[in-house]
Design an enzyme around this catalytic site. Sequence first.
Site, short mmCIF file in Angstrom:
data_model
loop_
_atom_site.label_atom_id
_atom_site.label_comp_id
_atom_site.label_asym_id
_atom_site.label_seq_id
_atom_site.Cartn_x
_atom_site.Cartn_y
_atom_site.Cartn_z
N CYS A 126 -5.30 0.91 6.41
CA CYS A 126 -5.54 2.36 6.35
C CYS A 126 -6.77 2.73 5.52
O CYS A 126 -7.06 3.91 5.35
CB CYS A 126 -4.31 3.08 5.80
SG CYS A 126 -3.99 2.79 4.05
N CYS B 68 -7.37 -1.20 1.43
CA CYS B 68 -6.33 -1.68 2.35
C CYS B 68 -6.95 -1.88 3.72
O CYS B 68 -7.65 -1.00 4.23
CB CYS B 68 -5.20 -0.65 2.41
SG CYS B 68 -3.93 -1.06 3.63
N CYS C 261 0.85 -1.19 0.00
CA CYS C 261 0.00 0.00 0.00
C CYS C 261 0.89 1.24 0.00
O CYS C 261 1.81 1.35 0.82
CB CYS C 261 -0.90 0.00 1.24
SG CYS C 261 -1.94 1.47 1.38
N CYS D 225 -8.39 -5.71 -9.96
CA CYS D 225 -8.00 -4.65 -10.88
C CYS D 225 -7.57 -3.45 -10.01
O CYS D 225 -8.41 -2.77 -9.44
CB CYS D 225 -9.21 -4.32 -11.75
SG CYS D 225 -8.85 -3.31 -13.16
N CYS E 133 0.32 3.12 3.65
CA CYS E 133 0.77 2.58 4.95
C CYS E 133 1.82 1.48 4.85
O CYS E 133 2.25 0.97 5.87
CB CYS E 133 -0.43 2.08 5.74
SG CYS E 133 -1.17 0.57 5.06
#
Length: 181
Positions: free
Chosen positions: A148, A145, A89, A168, A92
């Site tokens: 976060c 995510c 991510c 995707c 984070c």
Amino acid sequence: MARFLRALWGPSSQEAPGLAVRGQAGGPEAGRGDAESVMKCEPCGPSLTKDEWQEKLTPEQFHVTREKGTEPPFSGIYLDNKESGMYHCVCCDSPLFSSEKKFCSGTGWPSFSEAHGTLDSDESNSGILRRLDTSSGKTRTEVVCKQCEAHLGHVFPDGPAPTGQRFCINSVALKFKPSEH
């Protein structure tokens, strides 16, 4: 049924305190420009304000991850990446997708057949959550995510065997870390 809905939408605020955060991207206060609106990020320490996210991220990363935007198709830096490694991510640094599960879908965005940490169809140890998304006028499954709540992209049921899934994902929502050989 409740278990299925939690898997689809993520935990409720009663089950996971702190998830229903004032000013969360896409929430009732999103887009107000309120500098004090807080957007969740556990690994980043205390929740970050909209202004702090804007300082941390590029404008495109902020638009995609915090405002649920989409990068233009065929524009992402990871679309054609064939290196071995892990996609994290961008907000984070949580590990999300392995290069081993990446495939060319021809859709214009990096595509993965499953999230990192998935065991069979159990995503409880993965870094992602699925959420119902009706914002475009059609029903889709958003991928965020788990740490976060950054918007990553969407998942569709037209991927390769054995999972049949196509995650995707926007390149700007990811940070690639090559494998150490």
